[in-house]
Design a protein around this motif. Structure first.
Motif: not given
Length: 141
Positions: A121-138
């Motif tokens: 519950a901590i790792i999965a949203p952290s990875v998804v949030w980082y990829i979408l908001s930080e890497l892809f700027n979504i």
């Protein structure tokens, strides 16, 4: 979003977060219509010919999943408004949602399985949030 030239794109950030959900909604709508076209008669016959509720369904998990999902989607914009344009609404709501959903589907609630559910519950949203908001700027809610 407007295209002034092939090499210049202007983005209206007040509405840019609606692009991806709109694309998904259109795809889901197309899939729903295609299911109705190809399987509509079978579905209608199933509903009208007696008991159509699945036998042996786990009502606690079924309705628990529906309830948790409704709460999750209703809470996300409210939490997102506290931290605008950061995606923290998605992030902070996803952690308890995933933990609650995981524990709902656990057959055995031991300290080991609850620890794994909490880590997930901590790792999965952290990875998804980082990829979408930080890497892809979504933009996330």
């Amino acid at each position: 979003m407007s295209f002034d030239s092939p090499f210049h794109v202007t983005i209206d950030f007040s509405t840019s977060h609606t692009i991806f959900p709109t694309i998904i909604a259109v795809i889901l709508g197309i899939l729903f219509i295609s299911i109705l076209i190809t399987r509509g008669r079978t579905m209608l016959a199933t509903v009208t010919n007696g008991a159509w509720w699945p036998a042996g369904i786990d009502h606690k998990r079924f309705f628990g999943t529906l309830g948790l999902t409704v709460i999750y989607f209703m809470a996300m914009p409210s939490v997102g408004d506290i931290f605008p344009n950061t995606g923290l609404g998605f992030y902070l709501c996803s952690i308890p949602y995933l933990f609650a959903l995981s524990t709902l589907f656990l057959h055995e609630r031991s300290s080991r399985t609850l620890t794994i559910a909490a880590a997930n519950a901590i790792i999965a949203p952290s990875v998804v949030w980082y990829i979408l908001s930080e890497l892809f700027n979504i933009s996330l809610p």
